[in-house]
Write a protein that holds these residues in place. Structure first.
Motif, PDB file in Angstrom:
ATOM      1  N   UNK A  28      43.390  41.251  31.732  1.00  0.00           N
ATOM      2  CA  UNK A  28      44.489  42.332  32.207  1.00  0.00           C
ATOM      3  C   UNK A  28      45.306  41.628  33.045  1.00  0.00           C
ATOM      4  N   UNK A  29      46.235  42.502  33.892  1.00  0.00           N
ATOM      5  CA  UNK A  29      47.203  41.982  34.696  1.00  0.00           C
ATOM      6  C   UNK A  29      46.774  41.121  35.770  1.00  0.00           C
ATOM      7  N   UNK A  30      45.545  41.362  36.295  1.00  0.00           N
ATOM      8  CA  UNK A  30      44.974  40.560  37.216  1.00  0.00           C
ATOM      9  C   UNK A  30      44.475  39.382  36.776  1.00  0.00           C
ATOM     10  N   UNK A  31      44.007  39.102  35.504  1.00  0.00           N
ATOM     11  CA  UNK A  31      43.475  37.976  35.130  1.00  0.00           C
ATOM     12  C   UNK A  31      42.006  38.286  34.697  1.00  0.00           C
ATOM     13  N   UNK A  32      41.554  39.320  34.636  1.00  0.00           N
ATOM     14  CA  UNK A  32      39.981  39.668  34.581  1.00  0.00           C
ATOM     15  C   UNK A  32      39.757  39.873  32.998  1.00  0.00           C
ATOM     16  N   UNK A  33      38.611  39.312  32.701  1.00  0.00           N
ATOM     17  CA  UNK A  33      38.241  39.539  31.192  1.00  0.00           C
ATOM     18  C   UNK A  33      37.888  40.844  31.054  1.00  0.00           C
ATOM     19  N   UNK A  34      38.567  41.585  30.571  1.00  0.00           N
ATOM     20  CA  UNK A  34      38.224  42.907  30.400  1.00  0.00           C
ATOM     21  C   UNK A  34      39.428  43.549  29.546  1.00  0.00           C
ATOM     22  N   UNK A  35      38.959  43.910  28.194  1.00  0.00           N
ATOM     23  CA  UNK A  35      39.821  44.565  27.286  1.00  0.00           C
ATOM     24  C   UNK A  35      40.492  45.684  27.668  1.00  0.00           C
ATOM     25  N   UNK A  36      41.883  45.691  27.656  1.00  0.00           N
ATOM     26  CA  UNK A  36      42.340  46.748  27.947  1.00  0.00           C
ATOM     27  C   UNK A  36      43.384  47.540  26.810  1.00  0.00           C
ATOM     28  N   UNK A  37      42.812  47.309  25.692  1.00  0.00           N
ATOM     29  CA  UNK A  37      43.415  48.057  24.393  1.00  0.00           C
ATOM     30  C   UNK A  37      42.638  49.001  24.002  1.00  0.00           C
ATOM     31  N   UNK A  38      43.026  49.962  23.306  1.00  0.00           N
ATOM     32  CA  UNK A  38      42.131  50.972  22.668  1.00  0.00           C
ATOM     33  C   UNK A  38      41.708  50.272  21.583  1.00  0.00           C
ATOM     34  N   UNK A  39      40.306  51.140  20.946  1.00  0.00           N
ATOM     35  CA  UNK A  39      40.173  50.459  19.617  1.00  0.00           C
ATOM     36  C   UNK A  39      40.974  50.381  18.603  1.00  0.00           C
ATOM     37  N   UNK A  40      41.589  51.416  18.622  1.00  0.00           N
ATOM     38  CA  UNK A  40      42.658  51.570  17.346  1.00  0.00           C
ATOM     39  C   UNK A  40      43.776  50.453  17.174  1.00  0.00           C
ATOM     40  N   UNK A  56      44.077  33.167  32.777  1.00  0.00           N
ATOM     41  CA  UNK A  56      43.286  33.965  33.939  1.00  0.00           C
ATOM     42  C   UNK A  56      44.017  34.053  35.125  1.00  0.00           C
ATOM     43  N   UNK A  57      45.145  33.306  35.156  1.00  0.00           N
ATOM     44  CA  UNK A  57      46.210  33.283  36.477  1.00  0.00           C
ATOM     45  C   UNK A  57      47.475  34.321  35.974  1.00  0.00           C
ATOM     46  N   UNK A  58      47.586  34.760  34.667  1.00  0.00           N
ATOM     47  CA  UNK A  58      48.560  35.663  33.972  1.00  0.00           C
ATOM     48  C   UNK A  58      49.969  34.554  34.369  1.00  0.00           C
ATOM     49  N   UNK A  59      49.710  33.444  34.214  1.00  0.00           N
ATOM     50  CA  UNK A  59      50.967  32.694  34.662  1.00  0.00           C
ATOM     51  C   UNK A  59      51.577  31.844  33.371  1.00  0.00           C
ATOM     52  N   UNK A  60      52.854  31.111  33.397  1.00  0.00           N
ATOM     53  CA  UNK A  60      53.141  30.090  32.390  1.00  0.00           C
ATOM     54  C   UNK A  60      53.846  29.057  32.845  1.00  0.00           C
ATOM     55  N   UNK A  97      36.421  34.568  35.217  1.00  0.00           N
ATOM     56  CA  UNK A  97      36.928  35.454  34.250  1.00  0.00           C
ATOM     57  C   UNK A  97      36.420  36.969  34.579  1.00  0.00           C
ATOM     58  N   UNK A  98      35.227  37.041  35.262  1.00  0.00           N
ATOM     59  CA  UNK A  98      34.779  38.451  35.640  1.00  0.00           C
ATOM     60  C   UNK A  98      35.428  38.687  37.052  1.00  0.00           C
ATOM     61  N   UNK A  99      35.628  38.001  37.725  1.00  0.00           N
ATOM     62  CA  UNK A  99      36.163  38.304  39.001  1.00  0.00           C
ATOM     63  C   UNK A  99      37.250  37.370  39.499  1.00  0.00           C
ATOM     64  N   UNK A 100      38.520  37.658  39.073  1.00  0.00           N
ATOM     65  CA  UNK A 100      39.651  36.398  38.915  1.00  0.00           C
ATOM     66  C   UNK A 100      39.952  36.461  40.630  1.00  0.00           C
ATOM     67  N   UNK A 101      39.575  36.943  41.590  1.00  0.00           N
ATOM     68  CA  UNK A 101      39.947  36.525  42.822  1.00  0.00           C
ATOM     69  C   UNK A 101      39.192  35.531  43.403  1.00  0.00           C
ATOM     70  N   UNK A 102      38.040  35.014  42.634  1.00  0.00           N
ATOM     71  CA  UNK A 102      37.519  33.626  43.019  1.00  0.00           C
ATOM     72  C   UNK A 102      37.422  32.540  41.979  1.00  0.00           C
TER      73      UNK A 102
END
Ligand SMILES: [Zn+2]
Length: 691
Positions: free
Chosen positions: A543-555, A494-498, A180-185
Motif C-alpha cells: 500500500x501507499x505506506x509500503x505495507x504488504x497488504x493487498x489493496x485491490x478488490x478480488x475483481x 517497501x519505501x514507495x520510492x524510485x 513488510x508487515x510493519x514498514x515503520x521499522x
C-alpha cells in the motif's frame, strides 16, 4: 525484478557486487555521446517493422557490431556505461593524485584504487593477506566453531525487492530493509546462499549443457585448491561439489524466491532453533552481531532448514574445505594473478562466454566504485549532471506521473475504491532524480594504502555495520540503493520510492539536443516502467505506506491476472534457442512494466503537445521517432552463454523482446503500417493493455 536493468552480466562474484560496471579501452571513442537523435545507420530498411521491430530498428548495427573480447554483451547500454565509466575512471584516477586540497573522502577513493593497482605488492604478498581467514577455517574443531565462522562471515549482500540480488556465495545472505508487515521499522531478511555457481539450476538441470558446466566447475575447484597449495585437491573438489549440490537441492527456485507472498515469513530467534536445527544459532547470531535482534524475516524457510541440517550432517572436513574454497573465491579479484586468471577462466569464460579478462585499471575502477559508491558518485554528479538536466528530468518524471494518474482515472476494470487508493499511492510516491538528498558518510571506513584485500574486507564490514545500525531506527525513505554513476533505475516497493541515477539521464536515453519525443520513447518509458511497478502484481501487494497488504478488490486482481496470463503466453512464444524459451512467468512483472511504461510514456508525449502536431525529424513522423527511440534503446548483441544465463536467472526478458513490447500499443500499428500476417501483428483483442 524491480530494476530496469540495462545491466551487463559480469564475470566474478565480486564484480557482480560492483553492479555491472564495465569499461571500454581508454582510447575508444564514445558513440553514445556522438549521436544526437535516432541512429539512422543502425536501421535495416530491408526488414519490415511488423515482422521484427528490434531487427528493423537495429539490424544494420547488429550485422557489423562486434562484442569486445572482454565482454559478454554489447549495445547502447554498454556504450553509455563505457562513457560513464571512463568518466568515473578519470575521477578515481584523479583522486589517486595526492594534493593538499584533497578531501579525506577523495583520498580514500585514491588509496583504494592505488592499492588495487599495486600488482607488484599483491604478487609479493601472495596468499598472506588471506592467511588469517584460512587459519581460522582450518582450526574449526566442532559445530560450535563452525556456527561461529558461518555467523561471522555473513554480510549485507542480498536485496529481495529493490536491486533484486538474490545471490550470495555465503551460506546465508542478509538484507536490512523495512519490515513488510510493519514498514515503520527495519528487520533483517535471511536468504538462502552458499552456491558458487549463479543458481540451483546449474547444479540440478539435466541438460547436457549444464552437465558440461558442472564438469568444468569441478575442475575449477580443483585448480583453485591446487593454486592455494591445499593437499588432495581432487578429492576435496569432489566433496565440495557434492556439498554444494546438496545445498542446491534444498534451495528455492528463482521463481519461488521472487514471490513476495511466499517470502514474508516471520521467525523469532527461538524459531531458528526449533525449525532449523543443525546450526548453533545463539553462537551464529552473536558472531553476526545480531544477538539483540528478536525477529527476522526468513525468505526461503525450507532452504534455511535444509542448509542448517547439512551443517550438522556433513563432515567437518568437508565444511572446512568448502569454507576455504569459498574464502579464496570471494577474495579472488584481490589475490595474485594466478587466482585472478583462474577465476576468470571459469566465471568469465565458461559462465558468461567472455573471451578476455578486462584490463586491471578497469577492474580497479569497478572495485573502488563498489566500495565507495556514493563518494565516487558525489564527484561524478558535480562534474557531469547539471542542475538544468536535473530540472528537466524532474519535469519528465512529473509528466509521467500525471499520465499514469490519468490512466488510473480512465481504467474501466478497476473498482472506484481501488482507484482512490492507487491515486493515494501515486501521490505519496517519492521519486529520486540524479542522486540522493543526503550523501552516505564514509568517514568510518579505514582505507589503508597497500592493503588491497584488507580494504575490500573492511568495506564489506563497513557496509554490514551501516546496515546493522538501521535496526531500531525509523525507516529512511530517502535512502538510495543505486549509485548516481550507474546506468539503471529502480523501484523500491517497501519505501514507495524510485531512484533514477544521473548516469541513465544522459544521451542516448535523455538528450537536450534532440526532439523531446525521443526522450519520451527512451527515458520516458523507463520512468513509466518504474512507476508501474508500484501498481503491478507486486505493487498491488504494497500500500501507499509500503505495507504488504493487498489493496485491490478480488475483481481487480482477477482482471489483472487474466491480462497478465495473456502476457505470459505472449512471452512464452519467444524462443531464442531450440532448447530454451523465455519464461513468461519468471519475467512477467518486468514485461507488464515494459508495456505499461511504454503506454504511459506515449500518453505523456501526446499530452506534451497540447493538441499541436509534433514535427517529423530525420525522415520519421513523431510517432515513428517515439517507437524507434524506444527500440534503439534496447540495441544489444549478446553472447550465447550469457543469454542462456540471463534467461535462467534474470527477471527481465532479453533486450530484443523488450523492444518488441511495441506490438501491444495500438499507435504502433498505423505508425509503421503493420499488417495482419506479419510476425509481430496482434489482433486488437490480443494486444495486452493492463494500464
Ligand atoms: Zn523493472
Amino acid at each position: 525484478m524491480k530494476t530496469y536493468t540495462r545491466l551487463i552480466i559480469c564475470f566474478t562474484v565480486t564484480a557482480l557486487i560492483s553492479l555491472g560496471l564495465v569499461l571500454a579501452s581508454p582510447a575508444a571513442d564514445s558513440p553514445a555521446a556522438a549521436v544526437h537523435g535516432l541512429d539512422l545507420a543502425a536501421i535495416d530498411r530491408s526488414i519490415k517493422p511488423g515482422v521484427d521491430f528490434f531487427a528493423y530498428a537495429n539490424g544494420n548495427w547488429l550485422k557489423t557490431a562486434q562484442i569486445p573480447a572482454d565482454r559478454s554483451s554489447y549495445g547502447s547500454d554498454a556504450m553509455l556505461i563505457e562513457l560513464t565509466n571512463k568518466r568515473t575512471a578519470a575521477l578515481i584516477r584523479e583522486a589517486d593524485v595526492r594534493s593538499a586540497s584533497q578531501s579525506a573522502e577523495t583520498r580514500q577513493i585514491g588509496d583504494y584504487y592505488a592499492s588495487f593497482m599495486d600488482e607488484t605488492g599483491i604478487e609479493a604478498r601472495g596468499l598472506t593477506p588471506l592467511a588469517p581467514a584460512l587459519q581460522r577455517i582450518a582450526a574449526i574443531a566442532d559445530r560450535a566453531a563452525l556456527s561461529r565462522e558461518l555467523g561471522g562471515s555473513v554480510l549485507a549482500d542480498v536485496d529481495v525487492l529493490n536491486n533484486t540480488n538474490l545471490y550470495t556465495d555465503n551460506l546465508f545472505g542478509l538484507w536490512f530493509a523495512a519490515d513488510l508487515s510493519d514498514p515503520t521499522r527495519y528487520i533483517p531478511f535471511v536468504l538462502q546462499g552458499g552456491l558458487d555457481m549463479p543458481d540451483r539450476d546449474y547444479y540440478l538441470d539435466g541438460s547436457t549443457r549444464m552437465a558440461a558446466i558442472r564438469g568444468e566447475y569441478k575442475a575449477h575447484i580443483e585448480r583453485v585448491l591446487t593454486l592455494a597449495h591445499l593437499a588432495n585437491a581432487h578429492a576435496k573438489a569432489g566433496r565440495i561439489f557434492d556439498l554444494e549440490h546438496r545445498i542446491a537441492t534444498v534451495h528455492w527456485s528463482r521463481e519461488d524466491s521472487e514471490d513476495v507472498l511466499k517470502g514474508n515469513n516471520r521467525w523469532t530467534r527461538r524459531d531458528f532453533e526449533v525449525r532449523a536445527p543443525g546450526i548453533d544459532w545463539p553462537i551464529f547470531f552473536k558472531a553476526a552481531r545480531l544477538e539483540a535482534q528478536s525477529e527476522f524475516t526468513v525468505w526461503q524457510p525450507s532452504a534455511v532448514t535444509g542448509i542448517a541440517a547439512l551443517v550438522a550432517s556433513e563432515s567437518l572436513d568437508t565444511w572446512r574445505d568448502y569454507l576455504a574454497f569459498h574464502a579464496i573465491e570471494h577474495a579472488a579479484t584481490y589475490l595474485p594473478k594466478a587466482f585472478v586468471v583462474e577465476n576468470f577462466a571459469f566465471h568469465g569464460k565458461v559462465l558468461a562466454g567472455t573471451q578476455a579478462l578486462r584490463e586491471r585499471w578497469k577492474r580497479g575502477v569497478d572495485a573502488t566504485s563498489a566500495a565507495l559508491g556514493e563518494a565516487v558518485g558525489k564527484l561524478y554528479v558535480q562534474r557531469y549532471f547539471s542542475p538544468a538536466e536535473k530540472t528537466r528530468a524532474e519535469a519528465l518524471v512529473a509528466s509521467l506521473v500525471a499520465a499514469f494518474g490519468q490512466r488510473i482515472d480512465n481504467l474501466d476494470w478497476m473498482a472506484p475504491q481501488t482507484k482512490v487508493k492507487a491515486k493515494e499511492k501515486l501521490a505519496t510516491l517519492k521519486v529520486g532524480v540524479g542522486y540522493p538528498d543526503k550523501w552516505r558518510d564514509y568517514s568510518g571506513l579505514k582505507v589503508i594504502r597497500g592493503d588491497a584485500l584488507g580494504n575490500f574486507e573492511r568495506s564489506q564490514q563497513f557496509e554490514y555495520q551501516r546496515n546493522l545500525a538501521k535496526l531500531g531506527k525509523p525507516v529512511d525513505r530517502s535512502e538510495w540503493v543505486m549509485n548516481p554513476q550507474l546506468v539503471n533505475a529502480v523501484n523500491l516497493p517497501a519505501l514507495n520510492s524510485l531512484n533514477f541515477p544521473a548516469a541513465i539521464l544522459q544521451p542516448p536515453y535523455f538528450d537536450p539536443a534532440r526532439p523531446a519525443v525521443m526522450d519520451y520513447g527512451a527515458t520516458g518509458a523507463t520512468i513509466g516502467h518504474e512507476i508501474s511497478h508500484s501498481f503491478d502484481d507486486q505493487g498491488a501487494l504494497f500500500d501507499a505506506g509500503g505495507r504488504l497488504h493487498n489493496w485491490w478488490t478480488k475483481e481487480d486482481l482477477a482482471h489483472f491476472k487474466a491480462s497478465a496470463a495473456r502476457l505470459v503466453a505472449q512471452y512464452n512464444t519467444y524462443r531464442p534457442f531450440p532448447d530454451l524459451a523465455v519464461n513468461g512467468k519468471q519475467t512477467l512483472s518486468e514485461n507488464i512494466a515494459d508495456v505499461a511504461g511504454l503506454s504511459v510514456a506515449y500518453d505523456a508525449y501526446r499530452a506534451s503537445l497540447h493538441g499541436k502536431d509534433a514535427s517529423a525529424a530525420q525522415g520519421f513522423s513523431a510517432d515513428q521517432q517515439f517507437f524507434l527511440s524506444f527500440a534503439q534503446s534496447w540495441q544489444q548483441k549478446i553472447r550465447e552463454p550469457a543469454l542462456r544465463q540471463r534467461i535462467v536467472t534474470d527477471g527481465h526478458a532479453p533486450a530484443a523482446y523488450r523492444a518488441d513490447t511495441v506490438r501491444n500499443l495500438d499507435a504502433w500499428y498505423p505508425a509503421f503500417d503493420v499488417k495482419p500476417g506479419e510476425a509481430l501483428y496482434l489482433a486488437r483483442q490480443d494486444r495486452v493493455h493492463i494500464w
